[in-house]
Design an enzyme around this catalytic site. Structure first.
Site, PDB file in Angstrom:
ATOM      1  CG  ASP A   9      -1.808   1.194   1.319  1.00 36.86           C
ATOM      2  OD1 ASP A   9      -2.415   1.537   0.292  1.00 36.86           O
ATOM      3  OD2 ASP A   9      -1.893   1.803   2.395  1.00 36.86           O
ATOM      4  CG  ASP A  24      -1.799   7.434  -0.151  1.00 34.08           C
ATOM      5  OD1 ASP A  24      -0.830   8.140  -0.474  1.00 34.08           O
ATOM      6  OD2 ASP A  24      -2.739   7.181  -0.922  1.00 34.08           O
TER       7      ASP A  24
END
Length: 220
Positions: A7, A9
């Site tokens: 991932d 952010d």
């Protein structure tokens, strides 16, 4: 071969690129601060709480892309990278990515944030493969709409499995699969991999990781 999914952010980045892009456009005078900033913050809080309506958010976030030429957007993005993104890339995050690359793992960033914002960030990490929400384009310019399913929650699993199929791969192509994430929104994909890892997790993901014995790490 192993698969390493990241991932972006608040995981590889010590912040949220989608939120920062909106703030950057406000700072440049492209978006009205009074009208846009409060809405940007509201959507960010909904995301963290797990209550975000992704279609409503994408309508809000992608519309500004349709109002300006690609060349102008690219110029703003270059400044955005230097001022707002590079300071969010920690040494620990780079070391994690490099460790998987040196091991020969297939490394992929998979993010709900759109590919215009995140493409250059993936390149800054040296990661060639990006699965992201795709903004619709026509003749090289953005329309303000989304193309295909958003890469969000269960949509991450859908988009990843479509990507694997396109590359003649399946889950069975890998001895092990990692997914590193900070967010409760990524639980569907975290439950699919053999090595889920919670990174500086929100409270819900932390509780789930502790209950299931998943590793919890920090890249901050």
């Amino acid at each position: 071969m192993n698969l390493a999914l990241f991932d972006l952010d608040n995981t590889l980045l010590a912040g949220d690129s989608d939120f920062q892009w909106g703030q950057h456009l406000i700072e440049q005078g492209v978006l009205d601060r009074e009208l846009h900033e409060a809405r940007n913050i509201e959507f960010y809080e909904q995301y963290k709480a797990g209550t975000l309506d992704i279609q409503e958010f994408l309508d809000f976030q992608l519309k500004p892309l349709s109002r300006h030429s690609r060349s102008q957007l690219d110029a703003w993005h270059k400044d955005f990278m230097e001022k707002r993104i590079l300071p969010l890339i920690t040494l620990q995050a780079r070391k994690l990515v490099n460790r998987h690359m040196l091991a020969g793992d297939l490394c992929v960033i998979i993010t709900a944030t759109n590919s215009f914002v995140t493409g250059p960030i993936a390149r800054a990490f040296g990661i060639n493969h990006l699965i992201a929400t795709e903004p619709e384009q026509r003749d090289g310019e953005f329309t303000g709409r989304v193309s295909g399913p958003p890469c969000f929650r269960d949509g991450k699993v859908v988009r990843l499995e479509s990507w694997l199929d396109h590359h003649n791969l399946t889950w069975l192509s890998f001895l092990e699969s990692w997914f590193y994430s900070d967010s409760l929104n990524d639980l569907p994909l975290l439950k699919k991999v053999t090595r889920p890892v919670a990174v500086d997790p929100d409270a819900t993901l932390r509780a789930h990781a502790e209950k299931n014995g998943w590793p919890i790490i920090s890249l901050r």
